[in-house]
Design an enzyme around this catalytic site. Structure first.
Site, PDB file in Angstrom:
ATOM      1  N   LYS A   6       6.716   0.434  11.689  1.00  0.00           N
ATOM      2  CA  LYS A   6       8.048  -0.065  11.336  1.00  0.00           C
ATOM      3  C   LYS A   6       8.936  -0.150  12.577  1.00  0.00           C
ATOM      4  O   LYS A   6       9.763  -1.059  12.699  1.00  0.00           O
ATOM      5  CB  LYS A   6       8.689   0.831  10.277  1.00  0.00           C
ATOM      6  N   VAL A  23      -1.052 -10.824   4.484  1.00  0.00           N
ATOM      7  CA  VAL A  23      -0.136 -11.427   5.468  1.00  0.00           C
ATOM      8  C   VAL A  23      -0.499 -11.088   6.916  1.00  0.00           C
ATOM      9  O   VAL A  23       0.151 -11.575   7.838  1.00  0.00           O
ATOM     10  CB  VAL A  23       1.345 -11.083   5.192  1.00  0.00           C
ATOM     11  N   THR A  66      13.831   5.224  -2.436  1.00  0.00           N
ATOM     12  CA  THR A  66      14.268   4.442  -3.597  1.00  0.00           C
ATOM     13  C   THR A  66      13.313   4.700  -4.751  1.00  0.00           C
ATOM     14  O   THR A  66      12.122   4.919  -4.539  1.00  0.00           O
ATOM     15  CB  THR A  66      14.287   2.950  -3.217  1.00  0.00           C
ATOM     16  N   TYR A  89       2.797   4.652   9.833  1.00  0.00           N
ATOM     17  CA  TYR A  89       3.879   3.966   9.107  1.00  0.00           C
ATOM     18  C   TYR A  89       5.128   3.879   9.985  1.00  0.00           C
ATOM     19  O   TYR A  89       5.683   2.799  10.184  1.00  0.00           O
ATOM     20  CB  TYR A  89       4.168   4.754   7.833  1.00  0.00           C
TER      21      TYR A  89
HETATM   22  P1  NAD Z   1       4.694  -0.775  -2.709  1.00  0.00           P
HETATM   23  O1  NAD Z   1       3.469  -0.164  -2.171  1.00  0.00           O
HETATM   24  O2  NAD Z   1       4.984  -0.660  -4.177  1.00  0.00           O
HETATM   25  O3  NAD Z   1       4.766  -2.323  -2.350  1.00  0.00           O
HETATM   26  C1  NAD Z   1       4.258  -2.860  -1.176  1.00  0.00           C
HETATM   27  C2  NAD Z   1       3.525  -4.156  -1.506  1.00  0.00           C
HETATM   28  O4  NAD Z   1       3.030  -4.746  -0.289  1.00  0.00           O
HETATM   29  C3  NAD Z   1       2.314  -3.943  -2.412  1.00  0.00           C
HETATM   30  O5  NAD Z   1       2.370  -4.822  -3.519  1.00  0.00           O
HETATM   31  C4  NAD Z   1       1.122  -4.234  -1.511  1.00  0.00           C
HETATM   32  O6  NAD Z   1       0.015  -4.716  -2.214  1.00  0.00           O
HETATM   33  C5  NAD Z   1       1.722  -5.234  -0.545  1.00  0.00           C
HETATM   34  N1  NAD Z   1       1.001  -5.328   0.737  1.00  0.00           N
HETATM   35  C6  NAD Z   1       0.668  -4.333   1.575  1.00  0.00           C
HETATM   36  N2  NAD Z   1      -0.021  -4.816   2.646  1.00  0.00           N
HETATM   37  C7  NAD Z   1      -0.090  -6.155   2.466  1.00  0.00           C
HETATM   38  C8  NAD Z   1      -0.656  -7.220   3.237  1.00  0.00           C
HETATM   39  N3  NAD Z   1      -1.303  -6.995   4.387  1.00  0.00           N
HETATM   40  N4  NAD Z   1      -0.540  -8.483   2.768  1.00  0.00           N
HETATM   41  C9  NAD Z   1       0.106  -8.744   1.601  1.00  0.00           C
HETATM   42  N5  NAD Z   1       0.662  -7.774   0.839  1.00  0.00           N
HETATM   43  C10 NAD Z   1       0.554  -6.496   1.279  1.00  0.00           C
HETATM   44  O7  NAD Z   1       5.919  -0.160  -1.868  1.00  0.00           O
HETATM   45  P2  NAD Z   1       7.493  -0.316  -2.068  1.00  0.00           P
HETATM   46  O8  NAD Z   1       8.063   1.000  -2.308  1.00  0.00           O
HETATM   47  O9  NAD Z   1       7.765  -1.413  -3.005  1.00  0.00           O
HETATM   48  O10 NAD Z   1       7.923  -0.749  -0.596  1.00  0.00           O
HETATM   49  C11 NAD Z   1       8.263  -2.095  -0.291  1.00  0.00           C
HETATM   50  C12 NAD Z   1       8.807  -2.179   1.126  1.00  0.00           C
HETATM   51  O11 NAD Z   1       9.989  -1.395   1.249  1.00  0.00           O
HETATM   52  C13 NAD Z   1       7.837  -1.666   2.184  1.00  0.00           C
HETATM   53  O12 NAD Z   1       7.911  -2.481   3.331  1.00  0.00           O
HETATM   54  C14 NAD Z   1       8.353  -0.288   2.497  1.00  0.00           C
HETATM   55  O13 NAD Z   1       8.018   0.113   3.805  1.00  0.00           O
HETATM   56  C15 NAD Z   1       9.841  -0.468   2.299  1.00  0.00           C
HETATM   57  N6  NAD Z   1      10.496   0.807   1.965  1.00  0.00           N
HETATM   58  C16 NAD Z   1      10.418   1.314   0.702  1.00  0.00           C
HETATM   59  C17 NAD Z   1      11.012   2.541   0.425  1.00  0.00           C
HETATM   60  C18 NAD Z   1      10.998   3.135  -0.953  1.00  0.00           C
HETATM   61  O14 NAD Z   1      11.528   4.228  -1.138  1.00  0.00           O
HETATM   62  N7  NAD Z   1      10.438   2.496  -1.946  1.00  0.00           N
HETATM   63  C19 NAD Z   1      11.663   3.249   1.437  1.00  0.00           C
HETATM   64  C20 NAD Z   1      11.685   2.701   2.708  1.00  0.00           C
HETATM   65  C21 NAD Z   1      11.113   1.481   2.958  1.00  0.00           C
END
Ligand code: NAD
Ligand code: UDP
Length: 317
Positions: free
Chosen positions: A152, A60, A178, A148
């Site tokens: 954000k 993206v 999460t 990071y």
């Molecule tokens: P994750 O790493 O499992 O998922 C992130 C996904 O984004 C992956 O499938 C990855 O391949 C994809 N991705 C990364 N860069 C990309 C790009 N340039 N183009 C297309 N796809 C891309 O992480 P997650 O835990 O599922 O996190 C999802 C979102 O939630 C993130 O934005 C993260 O910052 C946010 N978040 C998650 C948590 C948590 O505890 N899980 C906490 C705070 C924020």
């Protein structure tokens, strides 16, 4: 009536794939974009014959052109585990900056409502506890976590700029730690580490003395909050979604030993630089605005997650 379309970036990731499931169950057509940098096609394999789901492998940070209508965009793409974003610092900064810019432009072009997945990391190592949305945070702009945190923070600022300048219909969700099924076993976050270590009989690695705290939210609760914020209200300022039940990491390690029945020892390793000492969401706003609060107690959430990890490790009961 024509189905409305939801575009989800990061759709093959842990949170994104659960969001895809929710959107399909609500009767939407779903387009998933993911470059699989930290995600896995396995997380969406169960949808391969689903006629309302289209998966496109796409980075993206590159612009995307769609002929079709898009009604909602959930921008959830980004490495999220510290181990991942230490290893992918430039990719992390680019998906938060250029990726967000591209998705905001797409939302503007389509007249879509846009949601940014932000994070409790915007609060950095906080002086305020619990963290309210009004707190501006304490982030080291040049530390290892900054790739990071600052990406954000930039993404939040960019989202607000599109709201103010173009009156784009935007949402910002600040997600706190999460957990749940589909976390990558080796993503380096505390829960996958502790559970795999416990199940394999290896030592549990507590960083520092384990007195730092986190507050863990089960993924189903998170998705419910995210969904309500997108669909039920028109609210543009950030909203914390997380579970306010706080636990010390050392106690969390003991909990994991208890639920797995593991005899693994606990070992102590150096605390990573700028590791936040306390983290707990103030969810007053989500309670009032969305009538939302987490429902799954940690014990139950851990039980469900443990089952997933056992299957992954081929430890069938
Ligand atoms: P994750 O790493 O499992 O998922 C992130 C996904 O984004 C992956 O499938 C990855 O391949 C994809 N991705 C990364 N860069 C990309 C790009 N340039 N183009 C297309 N796809 C891309 O992480 P997650 O835990 O599922 O996190 C999802 C979102 O939630 C993130 O934005 C993260 O910052 C946010 N978040 C998650 C948590 C948590 O505890 N899980 C906490 C705070 C924020
Ligand atoms: N942590 C730990 N052992 C591990 C992995 C993490 O003690 O094997 C600690 C880490 O130092 C932090 C907390 O657990 O204090 C949560 O770390 P995680 O990487 O899951 O996410 P963070 O909240 O730091 O982004």
């Amino acid at each position: 009536m024509k189905r409305k379309t939801i575009l989800i970036t990061g759709s093959a990731g842990f949170v994104g794939s659960h969001l895809v499931d929710r959107a399909l169950s609500e009767g939407f057509k779903v387009i998933g974009l993911d470059n699989l940098i930290t995600g896995s096609e396995e997380n969406i394999r169960h949808l391969r014959n689903e006629p309302n789901f289209i998966f496109i492998e796409h980075d993206v940070t590159e612009p995307v052109v769609f002929p079709d209508d898009v009604d909602y965009i959930f921008h959830f793409a980004s490495p999220a585990s510290p181990k991942d974003y230490y290893a992918l610092p430039i990719e992390t900064m680019r998906v938060g900056s250029e990726g967000t810019y591209n998705m905001l432009n797409l939302a503007r072009e389509k007249g879509a409502t846009f949601m940014l997945a932000s994070t409790s990391e915007v609060y950095g190592d906080p002086e305020v506890h619990p963290q309210q949305e009004t707190y501006w945070g304490r982030v080291n702009p040049i530390g290892p976590r900054s790739v990071y945190d600052e990406a954000k923070r930039y993404a939040e600022a960019m989202t607000m700029a599109y709201k103010r300048l173009y009156d784009l219909d935007t949402r910002i969700v600040r997600i706190f730690n999460t957990y749940g099924p589909r976390m990558r076993l080796n993503d380096g976050r505390v829960l996958p580490n502790f559970i795999t270590q416990a199940l394999k009989g290896e030592p549990l690695t507590v960083y520092g003395d384990g007195s730092q705290t986190r507050s863990f939210c089960y993924v189903d609760d998170l998705i419910e909050g995210v969904w309500r914020l997108m669909m039920n209200v028109k609210y543009h300022d950030p909203v914390n979604i997380g579970n306010p039940e706080e636990v010390k990491i050392i106690d969390f390690a003991r909990e994991i030993l208890e639920i797995t029945g593991s005899q693994s020892p606990i070992v102590f390793k150096p605390l990573p630089q700028d590791d936040p000492k306390r983290r707990r969401p103030d969810i007053t706003k989500a309670r009032q605005l969305l009538n939302w609060e987490p429902k799954v107690p940690r014990k139950e959430g851990l039980r469900r997650t443990l089952q997933y990890f056992k299957n992954k490790l081929h430890l069938y009961e």
